[in-house]
Structures are given as structure tokens and as C-alpha cells.
Write an enzyme that holds these catalytic residues in place. Structure first.
Site, PDB file in Angstrom:
ATOM      1  N   PHE A   1     -81.247 -55.259  27.703  1.00 20.34           N
ATOM      2  CA  PHE A   1     -82.667 -54.988  27.848  1.00 20.34           C
ATOM      3  C   PHE A   1     -83.305 -56.011  28.784  1.00 20.34           C
ATOM      4  O   PHE A   1     -83.084 -57.209  28.643  1.00 20.34           O
ATOM      5  CB  PHE A   1     -83.318 -55.054  26.465  1.00 20.34           C
ATOM      6  CG  PHE A   1     -84.776 -54.708  26.420  1.00 20.34           C
ATOM      7  CD1 PHE A   1     -85.192 -53.387  26.387  1.00 20.34           C
ATOM      8  CD2 PHE A   1     -85.739 -55.706  26.383  1.00 20.34           C
ATOM      9  CE1 PHE A   1     -86.542 -53.057  26.331  1.00 20.34           C
ATOM     10  CE2 PHE A   1     -87.091 -55.392  26.334  1.00 20.34           C
ATOM     11  CZ  PHE A   1     -87.487 -54.057  26.306  1.00 20.34           C
TER      12      PHE A   1
ATOM     13  N   ASN B   1     -87.656 -59.542  18.508  1.00 18.68           N
ATOM     14  CA  ASN B   1     -88.214 -58.401  19.238  1.00 18.68           C
ATOM     15  C   ASN B   1     -87.237 -57.250  19.032  1.00 18.68           C
ATOM     16  O   ASN B   1     -86.433 -56.938  19.897  1.00 18.68           O
ATOM     17  CB  ASN B   1     -88.372 -58.731  20.722  1.00 18.68           C
ATOM     18  CG  ASN B   1     -88.901 -57.557  21.524  1.00 18.68           C
ATOM     19  OD1 ASN B   1     -89.429 -56.600  20.968  1.00 18.68           O
ATOM     20  ND2 ASN B   1     -88.754 -57.621  22.834  1.00 18.68           N
ATOM     21  N   PRO B   2     -87.283 -56.612  17.857  1.00 15.69           N
ATOM     22  CA  PRO B   2     -86.295 -55.577  17.545  1.00 15.69           C
ATOM     23  C   PRO B   2     -86.615 -54.267  18.248  1.00 15.69           C
ATOM     24  O   PRO B   2     -87.729 -54.092  18.783  1.00 15.69           O
ATOM     25  CB  PRO B   2     -86.446 -55.430  16.027  1.00 15.69           C
ATOM     26  CG  PRO B   2     -87.896 -55.698  15.792  1.00 15.69           C
ATOM     27  CD  PRO B   2     -88.261 -56.791  16.774  1.00 15.69           C
TER      28      PRO B   2
END
Length: 290
Positions: A99, A197-198
Site C-alpha cells: 500500500f 491503519n488497518p
């Protein structure tokens, strides 16, 4: 990009901006200049100066620049093309399989840093590229920082970034955030800050940005029917890891503040939701009850 003079930086840049604008890239001039800086091996300011001067590029460099502009026009993330992402005070290596960190997450780091005492311990659940954990470690060399990541691809990026940043006070461990407490028995009820920050995009929602939809790993995006399944696991893990009074700081979607606070109704105090730099609800913090 057809019909370009082969080597003049100003004309190449002008054509690149036009191409990226037609492709609906959000910041076409910035991206065109950053790609030019990348192929020239200089900073953006120097690339702008070379364009103003009408400097000539070698044919291979000009060809490489055109190729990268075409890829950006297909909405491949700029960070994948340059291989780096800048986050707070560090540079991260990024690419397929991880990500790409976002500027709004810098606010999450700020809250975590405020809650971290001198010589304290922080755990980052689902670290991805390592952006959060390594920023904390870089800015607080007195602290001990542990980052967990379950994806083998993302774990490899995080470990590479730990070495790239030179964060000797950070460790990157392979493991799911849901079982982090079992992986860290020595830290039970002793951690000062848990940060995460899932994934939080609801399963039925399609991200607006093509860069996200096409290139970010699905495992880093989607969080179940309401987007909060990973958050539930984060809260459960944090309950076991945090000392009484320890801080939990999590990122979520702009409409998920209320739902996140509801997960913190029992065993937590001072639950509050905070805006990011654009004014959208982005971070919720809470203290572990004594």
C-alpha cells in the site's frame, strides 16, 4: 505524446503535462516535473530550471521519460514509477505488493507521537510499507518500535525500508494483527502506544481513484461488510498489549468515527475522533482503562 521534438526538456515537459491532464491525473504538472526529476536524477527544482533553460536530454533519457509519462497516464501510481514515497521526514521504498502511504496518515503518526512517553514502546499493527512505525522510530530514537505485517510482499518492503531508513530501534515481525498479542507475550499489558491503519474500505465499495482500485493490494483495502472487521481485531489486540492508560490511535474512513468509537465503549476512556489535514474525520484515539 506523438510528434514531440526528441530532446528539449521544456517541450517534453509541456507535452507531458498535456497528456496527464487529458488522462485526468489530479496534479499533472507536479507529476510531470517529478518524473522529469526522476529520469534526470535531480530534485524537482533543478528539473524545473532545466526545463526553463530549454536544456536538451539524451535520447535514452527522453525515451524513458515518455515511457513513464505514458504509464502515469494509465494511472499507475507515481510512487511505483519513481520507486519512492515521501512520508513525514523519511523516504520509503514502494512498489507492487504494498500500500502506498498517504499524506493523511501523517496525522495518525502525530497523535501516536504525542502519546509516547520518553523511552516508551510502540506497536504498529499491519505496518504495510512501515511508514507509521519507521516514522515513529526515526523521530523518537529513544523509543522501541515493533511493526507487524502478515503479507509476505508487504513484509519484505517494510524490512527493506527499516534498513533504508536506518531505524535501529525498530523491529519488523511477520504476523497477523489479530494474533499480535500472542506473538509478543513479553509485552502484554506493557505497551505505551498501539497504532494502526488497518484496511477499512467496506467490501461492496469501489475506491474512486484508479491508482487505488487497480494497484493497491486488496488485502490492504477491504475490511468486511462495514469495513470495521480489522478494526475489531485491532481493538481486541490493543486491549491485551496496552498498559493501563496506554494510547490506541487508529486511522479509519471519514464516516467511520462513530462506529470506531462504539468499539471502544467498554474498557476504554477518552475516546475521541480527530480530523485530518483536509478536515475529514480520520483518526480515533482512546486510553486503555486502568
Amino acid at each position: 505524446m506523438t510528434g514531440l521534438p526528441p530532446r528539449r526538456a521544456d517541450e517534453l515537459l509541456r507535452a507531458a503535462v498535456g497528456h496527464l491532464r487529458l488522462a485526468d491525473v489530479p496534479d499533472p504538472r507536479i507529476d510531470a516535473e517529478l518524473l522529469l526529476a526522476h529520469v534526470l536524477g535531480v530534485n524537482r527544482g533543478r528539473a524545473q530550471a532545466l526545463a526553463l533553460l530549454g536544456s536538451s536530454l539524451s535520447q535514452p533519457v527522453a525515451d524513458r521519460y515518455r515511457a513513464l509519462v505514458l504509464r502515469r497516464g494509465l494511472r499507475e501510481p507515481l510512487q511505483h514509477l519513481t520507486g519512492v514515497a515521501h512520508f513525514r521526514r523519511i523516504e520509503l521504498l514502494v512498489g507492487p505488493g504494498v500500500f502506498v502511504p498517504r499524506p493523511e496518515t501523517e496525522v495518525l503518526v502525530e497523535h501516536a507521537l504525542r502519546g509516547l512517553p520518553e523511552g516508551g514502546t510502540a506497536v504498529d499493527l499491519g505496518t504495510g510499507s512501515g511508514a507509521i512505525a519507521l516514522s515513529i522510530a526515526h523521530e523518537r530514537p529513544d523509543a522501541t518500535v515493533i511493526a507487524l505485517e502478515r503479507s509476505p510482499e508487504a513484509f519484505a518492503w517494510a524490512e527493506r525500508n527499516r534498513q533504508h531508513v536506518g531505524a535501529a530501534n525498530a523491529r519488523v515481525l511477520a504476523g497477523d494483527l489479530a494474533v499480535a498479542a500472542d506473538l509478543l507475550p513479553e509485552l502484554l499489558a506493557g505497551v505505551d502506544v498501539v497504532v494502526s491503519n488497518p484496511p477499512y474500505v467496506p467490501d461492496g465499495m469501489v475506491p474512486r481513484d484508479p491508482e487505488v482500485q487497480r494497484f493497491d493490494p486488496a488485502a490492504a483495502l477491504y475490511g468486511g461488510p462495514d469495513g470495521l472487521d480489522p478494526m475489531r481485531a485491532v481493538v481486541a489486540t490493543a486491549e491485551r498489549l496496552l498498559r493501563p492508560g496506554g494510547l490506541l490511535a487508529v486511522e479509519h474512513g471519514e464516516l467511520q468515527g462513530e462506529g470506531t468509537r462504539a468499539l471502544l465503549a467498554d474498557g476504554w476512556t477518552e475516546a475521541a475522533t480527530h480530523p485530518d489535514l483536509t478536515g475529514r474525520d480520520r483518526v480515533t484515539t482512546a486510553r486503555r482503562a486502568g
